[in-house]
Design a protein around this motif. Structure first.
Motif, PDB file in Angstrom:
ATOM      1  N   UNK A   1     102.238  -9.008 -18.058  1.00 13.14           N
ATOM      2  CA  UNK A   1     102.632  -9.331 -16.691  1.00 13.14           C
ATOM      3  C   UNK A   1     104.150  -9.410 -16.560  1.00 13.14           C
ATOM      4  N   UNK A   2     104.811  -9.963 -17.584  1.00 13.72           N
ATOM      5  CA  UNK A   2     106.275 -10.054 -17.555  1.00 13.72           C
ATOM      6  C   UNK A   2     106.926  -8.672 -17.589  1.00 13.72           C
ATOM      7  N   UNK A   3     106.262  -7.703 -18.229  1.00 15.26           N
ATOM      8  CA  UNK A   3     106.808  -6.346 -18.327  1.00 15.26           C
ATOM      9  C   UNK A   3     106.526  -5.501 -17.086  1.00 15.26           C
ATOM     10  N   UNK A   4     105.645  -5.986 -16.218  1.00 12.83           N
ATOM     11  CA  UNK A   4     105.256  -5.194 -15.053  1.00 12.83           C
ATOM     12  C   UNK A   4     106.442  -4.825 -14.160  1.00 12.83           C
ATOM     13  N   UNK A   5     107.360  -5.746 -13.828  1.00 14.47           N
ATOM     14  CA  UNK A   5     108.503  -5.346 -12.982  1.00 14.47           C
ATOM     15  C   UNK A   5     109.374  -4.273 -13.635  1.00 14.47           C
ATOM     16  N   UNK A   6     109.565  -4.377 -14.965  1.00 10.13           N
ATOM     17  CA  UNK A   6     110.364  -3.365 -15.656  1.00 10.13           C
ATOM     18  C   UNK A   6     109.683  -2.005 -15.594  1.00 10.13           C
ATOM     19  N   UNK A   7     108.376  -1.985 -15.850  1.00  5.89           N
ATOM     20  CA  UNK A   7     107.631  -0.719 -15.799  1.00  5.89           C
ATOM     21  C   UNK A   7     107.662  -0.133 -14.390  1.00  5.89           C
ATOM     22  N   UNK A   8     107.517  -0.982 -13.372  1.00  6.19           N
ATOM     23  CA  UNK A   8     107.551  -0.501 -11.990  1.00  6.19           C
ATOM     24  C   UNK A   8     108.929   0.051 -11.633  1.00  6.19           C
ATOM     25  N   UNK A   9     109.980  -0.613 -12.143  1.00  2.00           N
ATOM     26  CA  UNK A   9     111.339  -0.142 -11.864  1.00  2.00           C
ATOM     27  C   UNK A   9     111.586   1.219 -12.492  1.00  2.00           C
ATOM     28  N   UNK A  10     111.106   1.411 -13.729  1.00  2.00           N
ATOM     29  CA  UNK A  10     111.254   2.717 -14.377  1.00  2.00           C
ATOM     30  C   UNK A  10     110.524   3.785 -13.574  1.00  2.00           C
ATOM     31  N   UNK A  11     109.313   3.478 -13.137  1.00  2.00           N
ATOM     32  CA  UNK A  11     108.532   4.457 -12.377  1.00  2.00           C
ATOM     33  C   UNK A  11     109.244   4.802 -11.058  1.00  2.00           C
ATOM     34  N   UNK A  12     109.696   3.772 -10.340  1.00  2.00           N
ATOM     35  CA  UNK A  12     110.361   4.044  -9.062  1.00  2.00           C
ATOM     36  C   UNK A  12     111.686   4.770  -9.261  1.00  2.00           C
ATOM     37  N   UNK A  13     112.364   4.528 -10.371  1.00  2.00           N
ATOM     38  CA  UNK A  13     113.663   5.161 -10.598  1.00  2.00           C
ATOM     39  C   UNK A  13     113.573   6.682 -10.555  1.00  2.00           C
ATOM     40  N   UNK A  14     112.405   7.232 -10.854  1.00  2.00           N
ATOM     41  CA  UNK A  14     112.246   8.679 -10.853  1.00  2.00           C
ATOM     42  C   UNK A  14     112.251   9.235  -9.425  1.00  2.00           C
ATOM     43  N   UNK A  15     111.780   8.431  -8.481  1.00  2.00           N
ATOM     44  CA  UNK A  15     111.887   8.821  -7.065  1.00  2.00           C
ATOM     45  C   UNK A  15     113.304   8.569  -6.568  1.00  2.00           C
ATOM     46  N   UNK A  16     113.874   7.436  -6.931  1.00  2.00           N
ATOM     47  CA  UNK A  16     115.201   7.048  -6.452  1.00  2.00           C
ATOM     48  C   UNK A  16     116.274   8.038  -6.894  1.00  2.00           C
ATOM     49  N   UNK A  17     116.097   8.629  -8.078  1.00  2.00           N
ATOM     50  CA  UNK A  17     117.079   9.587  -8.580  1.00  2.00           C
ATOM     51  C   UNK A  17     116.742  11.029  -8.198  1.00  2.00           C
TER      52      UNK A  17
ATOM     53  N   UNK B   1     107.623   9.686 -17.266  1.00  2.00           N
ATOM     54  CA  UNK B   1     108.233   8.362 -17.383  1.00  2.00           C
ATOM     55  C   UNK B   1     107.315   7.277 -16.812  1.00  2.00           C
ATOM     56  N   UNK B   2     106.707   7.560 -15.665  1.00  2.00           N
ATOM     57  CA  UNK B   2     105.783   6.593 -15.078  1.00  2.00           C
ATOM     58  C   UNK B   2     104.552   6.404 -15.958  1.00  2.00           C
ATOM     59  N   UNK B   3     104.090   7.511 -16.561  1.00  2.00           N
ATOM     60  CA  UNK B   3     102.928   7.414 -17.454  1.00  2.00           C
ATOM     61  C   UNK B   3     103.236   6.528 -18.649  1.00  2.00           C
ATOM     62  N   UNK B   4     104.397   6.725 -19.265  1.00  2.00           N
ATOM     63  CA  UNK B   4     104.770   5.920 -20.432  1.00  2.00           C
ATOM     64  C   UNK B   4     104.968   4.461 -20.056  1.00  2.00           C
ATOM     65  N   UNK B   5     105.623   4.217 -18.904  1.00  2.00           N
ATOM     66  CA  UNK B   5     105.859   2.842 -18.473  1.00  2.00           C
ATOM     67  C   UNK B   5     104.546   2.111 -18.228  1.00  2.00           C
ATOM     68  N   UNK B   6     103.629   2.738 -17.506  1.00  5.77           N
ATOM     69  CA  UNK B   6     102.342   2.104 -17.219  1.00  5.77           C
ATOM     70  C   UNK B   6     101.520   1.934 -18.492  1.00  5.77           C
TER      71      UNK B   6
END
Length: 500
Positions: A143-159, A123-128
């Motif tokens: 740049x506008x998509x960066x927060x969304x991509x970072x949120x997807x990547x972090x969500x994998x740790x959060x879950x 998921x982090x690979x696809x987001x980045x």
């Protein structure tokens, strides 16, 4: 969770182990207080399964032409490359145990839990990959998509389904995949072509004393450029092409009828219409004002005129430059014809290859579309013998560009300079065994510069003599006359065009 086989742990060594930093960061994430973000991150993580989220974002970006659409295509191509690399290569080579389900609070756990290797995070690979791919074509959108991509990547740790280092490795892989696409699919450089030749041109306030050719059939049929032209040049005389008549002859007749009262020509249309009007401007010495309204607008993009305001401002200021044109003299059975070309001219299968690529590209990314078009045309092509500047050769096709194009592979897409005084000559040899297969392989691997079947030269002139009869010339997207001898020349500063 079942223990990982001992032989796998031994094979990957320390990569299979989870360090103190990973455990400490995971513990900090798990200790965060309960909030609405828990539910949002859970839904966000699920939405990115099978890259569905990025397909939706790409669909939204693709509704806009230009860099956003190119960014969407490059983003999806990057996601595909990153997903394959993560799932079928990295996860197989670097097996790692995922965090235990108890690592995060129960309300944050992602169910069902993934069973593949934890390293790296797909998921982090696809987001980045998607965010980087978009940023390469449209930096602001990326740049506008960066927060969304970072949120997807972090969500994998959060879950609780990935260690932080899995996410870091996946993000690095995704960025690398996006950058790697540039090897086969160069990022378009939208800077206008350079020219050192400033030119004198009259100020055209509101288009007074201008004859402007408007082609409503160029580009999107539902988007008639006529109102835009009337807004920019309200005092100009408008001329609409007659599909049954020769446009060059029609313009020349209108100029003769006005008896020298026209001080500039204008055009709003695609590359074919622009080429016709530019040829008359070159013959008569009149400056040309351009409003791009076609589908691709290659010439306008290279010149640096992006829209109606660009053209309007240049004519109001009388700002103009001199640029080179290509000229070809065609010697046929009974006549000799002289033609200008603003972009390209070719013999053989190249025009069909471009047409097919543009058709396929409506549904697929540009680079795969180019490869498919190349294979289809070359499969049906027949070689023909020629003399190129007196040297005999057997070729599949000959391409001649007005100016030196970049990149130097077989899919040139821009001109860094408009005043080189040179032609970009490219041809594909047919006198080498398996030349078509070797050409396709070299194009895919980007080794055309070392290929024995492909030739590229920058020349001020080129004489082509067809030895097996007559061939039809194609120039600027139009099919031209039959000929046996074609004499190509670069004509420096042959056209004066309004540009800031």
């Amino acid at each position: 969770m079942a223990a990982m086989p001992l032989h796998l742990l031994r094979r990957v060594g320390p990569l299979a182990e989870v360090g103190r930093r990973d455990r400490r960061l995971m513990a900090r994430s798990a200790a965060l207080p309960r909030s609405r973000a828990d539910r949002a991150l859970l839904l966000l993580s699920r939405s990115a399964d099978k890259s569905l989220l990025w397909w939706c974002v790409a669909g939204a970006l693709a509704t806009r032409k230009g860099s956003l659409r190119r960014g969407a295509l490059r983003g999806l191509g990057s996601v595909a490359f990153a997903s394959l690399s993560a799932s079928f290569v990295a996860k197989e080579l670097l097996p790692r145990r995922r965090p235990a389900s108890s690592a995060v609070p129960e309300h944050r756990r992602l169910l069902p839990r993934p069973t593949s290797s934890s390293l790296p995070s797909g998921h982090a690979a696809s987001a980045a990959a998607f965010a980087t791919g978009v940023a390469l074509e449209a930096p602001a959108a990326g740049l506008a998509l960066l927060p969304l991509a970072a949120a997807v990547a972090y969500s994998r740790v959060h879950t609780g389904v990935h260690w932080p280092s899995d996410v870091g490795a996946g993000a690095a892989l995704g960025v690398g995949a996006a950058v790697a696409t540039c090897h086969w699919w160069p990022v378009r450089d939208d800077r206008p072509g350079r020219t050192a030749h400033r030119a004198e041109a009259p100020l055209m306030v509101d288009g007074e004393d201008m004859l402007a050719v408007v082609n409503p059939g160029s580009g999107d049929p539902a988007d008639d450029p006529t109102p835009e032209v009337r807004f920019a040049w309200p005092k100009a005389e408008l001329l609409f092409p007659d599909g049954e008549a020769d446009l060059r002859g029609h313009i020349t007749a209108e100029l003769d009828r006005r008896g020298g009262r026209v001080r500039a020509l204008g055009v709003s249309g695609g590359d074919g219409t622009v080429a016709a009007v530019a040829s008359v401007a070159a013959d008569t010495g009149l400056p040309l004002a351009l409003i791009p309204s076609g589908t691709l607008n290659h010439f306008a993009r290279d010149v640096g005129v992006r829209s109606m305001p660009d053209a309007d401002l240049a004519t109001e200021r009388g700002a103009a430059v001199g640029i080179d044109l290509g000229e070809v003299v065609v010697e046929g059975r009974d006549a000799v014809q002289r033609r200008w070309f603003v972009n390209t001219a070719s013999l053989g299968g190249y025009p069909e290859m471009v047409r097919l690529r543009e058709k396929i590209q409506q549904r697929h990314p540009k680079w795969p579309s180019a490869v498919l078009a190349m294979i289809r045309v070359l499969r049906r092509a027949k070689p023909f013998p020629v003399r190129l500047n007196g040297k005999r050769a057997l070729v599949w096709m000959v391409f001649v560009g007005n100016g030196t194009y970049a990149p130097k592979g077989f899919w040139p897409n821009r001109r860094p300079a408009l005043d080189t005084g040179l032609l970009d000559v490219r041809y594909l040899r047919a006198d080498v065994p398996y030349s078509r297969a070797r050409f396709v392989l070299a194009a895919i691997t980007k080794t055309l510069h070392a290929s024995h079947v492909y030739r590229q030269r920058d020349l001020p002139e080129l004489d082509v003599e067809v030895l097996d009869g007559h061939r039809r010339l194609a120039s600027d997207g139009e099919v031209g006359p039959l000929g046996r001898v074609f004499r190509f020349r670069s004509r420096p500063s042959a056209l004066t065009i309004y540009r800031i």
